[in-house]
Design an enzyme around this catalytic site. Structure first.
Site, short mmCIF file in Angstrom:
data_model
loop_
_atom_site.label_atom_id
_atom_site.label_comp_id
_atom_site.label_asym_id
_atom_site.label_seq_id
_atom_site.Cartn_x
_atom_site.Cartn_y
_atom_site.Cartn_z
N HIS A 192 0.87 -1.18 0.00
CA HIS A 192 0.00 0.00 0.00
C HIS A 192 0.90 1.22 0.00
O HIS A 192 1.70 1.41 0.92
CB HIS A 192 -0.92 0.00 1.22
CG HIS A 192 -1.92 -1.11 1.20
ND1 HIS A 192 -2.28 -1.82 2.32
CD2 HIS A 192 -2.63 -1.65 0.18
CE1 HIS A 192 -3.18 -2.74 2.00
NE2 HIS A 192 -3.41 -2.65 0.69
N GLU A 238 1.64 3.43 3.08
CA GLU A 238 2.15 2.80 4.30
C GLU A 238 3.66 2.68 4.14
O GLU A 238 4.16 1.73 3.56
CB GLU A 238 1.46 1.45 4.52
CG GLU A 238 -0.05 1.63 4.73
CD GLU A 238 -0.83 0.32 4.78
OE1 GLU A 238 -0.18 -0.75 4.89
OE2 GLU A 238 -2.07 0.37 4.69
N HIS A 267 3.46 -3.52 6.41
CA HIS A 267 2.36 -2.56 6.30
C HIS A 267 2.46 -1.51 7.40
O HIS A 267 3.36 -1.55 8.25
CB HIS A 267 1.02 -3.28 6.42
CG HIS A 267 0.66 -4.14 5.25
ND1 HIS A 267 -0.24 -3.76 4.28
CD2 HIS A 267 1.10 -5.38 4.89
CE1 HIS A 267 -0.35 -4.72 3.38
NE2 HIS A 267 0.45 -5.72 3.73
N GLU A 309 2.42 -5.37 10.61
CA GLU A 309 1.95 -3.99 10.74
C GLU A 309 2.90 -3.28 11.70
O GLU A 309 2.99 -3.63 12.87
CB GLU A 309 0.53 -3.97 11.29
CG GLU A 309 -0.49 -4.72 10.43
CD GLU A 309 -0.94 -3.93 9.21
OE1 GLU A 309 -0.59 -2.73 9.13
OE2 GLU A 309 -1.63 -4.50 8.35
#
Length: 520
Positions: free
Chosen positions: A129, A132, A236, A369
């Site tokens: 993404h 990110e 991410h 993440e």
């Protein structure tokens, strides 16, 4: 009349009380803090030669600079490293983005230009993404860390002598170029330049994914067809947790779930609407709360191993193992025990890259993440690198856990494309052109099932210890031509599970599953 009013008041008070208690439960306010263990006791178990241990006290890699690198700067840096360290690096591109930017990969290994027989391939992919951005930068620093410490840090030297590490800082360079530094939420730059979410663009194990495949996705798929990766992680931002497969479930309603908010699909350039986007962000708040009631785990056959890998990362990370909710997420902020989560339990998605790696190619992939803010200010990059550097290196070493070996015929010739499956774990993997295979497993006793076209199938028992990987060689006997039609190798993966019943029974399944995930 007064009695009715009294009952109504009691009802309202009770409703408010339980509502407040429920919100506190969701936000984790009532969960007592766990005492933190000393740093030495937080080390997740991992196989490595005992005399080797990463040296992190001088791991700042200041020469790279703690600022964001745009596409041109990233390209220049990757080329510079490849030119300066041809002995341990090789730069290649797996394809281009929609707008023609190269999807760069740098191999860092003692054998960068050719496969080392018996040595596993592992990979990190960042910036799927575009908005990110932390993963992109920590991977640049990881490249610097590995290349400057080879032959000086014993652990890094052992890792690169025995592993081929492939690092892709950005899978979505087009999206990154239009993203905004300091933007913690929102959709500007998330998608590729055609307006597609690349982490919803892969074939799905549970459901049909009808989204048009993008050039970035096709490049990844072709990459996986060429190289047999054993272990992988995609990086991410937007939360602080290590997520593991499955990411989808047959009961999922929406294959386009976005952790922050639903973002309208648009074609063309990555976009940001100053009026529409805040509205969608606001709508995302109740959606995140409701989602926590109705999502349940979707366990894979290798759930124990994948949970272990997630813990290896979280417990070597500076903050992730605490599992604390992100302060900037408001009402719907999740608490993650041990800093890990099953992907589908967090939120189900259709077309994710993690499940595709795992099911189609037998590669165990985590979704990492790394920051509560998607694109934090550059002044915070140093602390993000400090938090992630040890975890990034330690996770790579897990490729040397479990079982590895060769499948050969009676003349000791390697058998390419043989299908393997650990009995009771119905996700398969294949041998390389050299007959090699690897499988990450926890300590225990197992049976390997092996199938190859033109050969009798075979089962071989083996044991895995904590200390080092088990090495086995599996011999297959060729089937005579006259009998070959009787032996058809089974598929590597079983058919996907069926969805829960529809209608009232399906609703009851979702409700009970949601309450089970909330309260126990």
């Amino acid at each position: 009349m007064r009695t009715a009013k009294w009952y109504m008041c009691v009802f309202l008070v009770a409703f408010l009380y339980f509502y407040v208690m429920l919100i506190k439960q969701v936000r984790g306010a009532e969960v007592p803090p766990r005492p933190l263990l000393p740093a030495e006791d937080r080390q997740a178990p991992a196989y490595e030669p005992p005399q080797f241990d990463p040296q992190f006290q001088d791991g700042e890699t200041d020469s790279v600079g703690f600022s964001y690198h745009n596409y041109d700067q990233l390209t220049a840096y990757m080329r510079k490293v490849a030119a300066e360290r041809p002995d341990i690096t090789a730069l290649y591109s797996i394809g281009t983005s929609v707008q023609g930017r190269e999807l760069w990969v740098l191999v860092v290994s003692a054998s960068p230009y050719e496969h080392m027989i018996g040595k596993p391939n592992v990979k990190y992919v960042g910036n799927i993404h575009g908005n990110e951005a932390i993963g992109r930068e920590v991977l640049i620093h990881l490249i610097e860390y590995l290349t400057t410490r080879y032959n000086t840090d014993p652990y890094v030297s052992w890792l690169l002598d025995n592993t081929r590490v492939h690092i892709m800082p950005s899978m979505n360079p087009d999206g990154f170029e239009v993203s905004r530094e300091g933007s913690c939420q929102g959709g500007q730059g998330r998608f590729n330049s055609n307006g597609f979410d690349l982490n919803r663009n892969f074939p799905d194990y549970f459901k049909t994914n009808n989204k048009k495949s993008q050039v970035e996705t096709e490049a990844i798929k072709e990459w996986l067809n060429k190289i047999q990766f054993v272990l992988s992680a995609q990086l991410h931002g937007g939360a602080l947790v290590a997520s593991y497969p499955f990411d989808n479930t047959p009961n999922a309603d929406d294959g386009n779930s976005v952790r922050d908010s639903p973002v309208p699909q648009r074609t063309g350039r990555a976009w940001y609407d100053p009026v529409v986007q805040p509205v969608w962000n606001a709508l995302g708040e109740p959606i995140r709360v409701i989602r926590q009631f109705r999502t349940t785990e979707s366990r894979s056959p290798d759930d124990d191993t994948l949970r272990h890998l997630a813990k290896v990362y979280s417990y070597n990370h500076g903050q992730m193992y605490k599992g604390e909710p992100c302060a900037n997420k408001g009402l719907g902020a999740e608490r993650f025990p041990d800093g890990i989560t099953n992907g589908a339990k967090w939120y189900p998605l259709t077309g994710g890259m993690g499940d595709y790696n795992y099911v189609w190619h037998g590669c165990m992939e985590l979704t990492l993440e790394l920051s509560c803010c998607k694109y934090p200010e550059a002044r915070q990059l140093r602390s993000f690198w400090r938090d992630n550097r040890k975890a990034l290196v330690k996770l790579l070493g897990e490729a040397h856990r479990g079982v590895r070996g060769y499948v050969v015929d009676i003349n000791n010739n390697p058998i390419e494309g043989a299908g393997l499956k650990v009995k009771g774990r119905n996700i398969g993997f294949q041998t390389t052109q050299h007959g090699e295979f690897w499988r990450i497993l926890r300590p225990g006793n197992y049976v390997m099932e092996v199938f190859a076209e033109g050969y009798y199938p075979r089962e071989q028992a083996f044991s895995v210890s904590e200390e080092r990987p088990t090495e086995i060689s599996i011999l297959l006997e060729r089937v005579p031509e006259v009998n070959r039609h009787d032996f058809t190798p089974p598929p590597l993966a079983p058919p996907p599970p069926t969805a829960a019943p529809s209608g009232l029974s399906g609703l009851w399944t979702r409700l009970t599953g949601g309450f089970q995930s909330l309260f126990g």
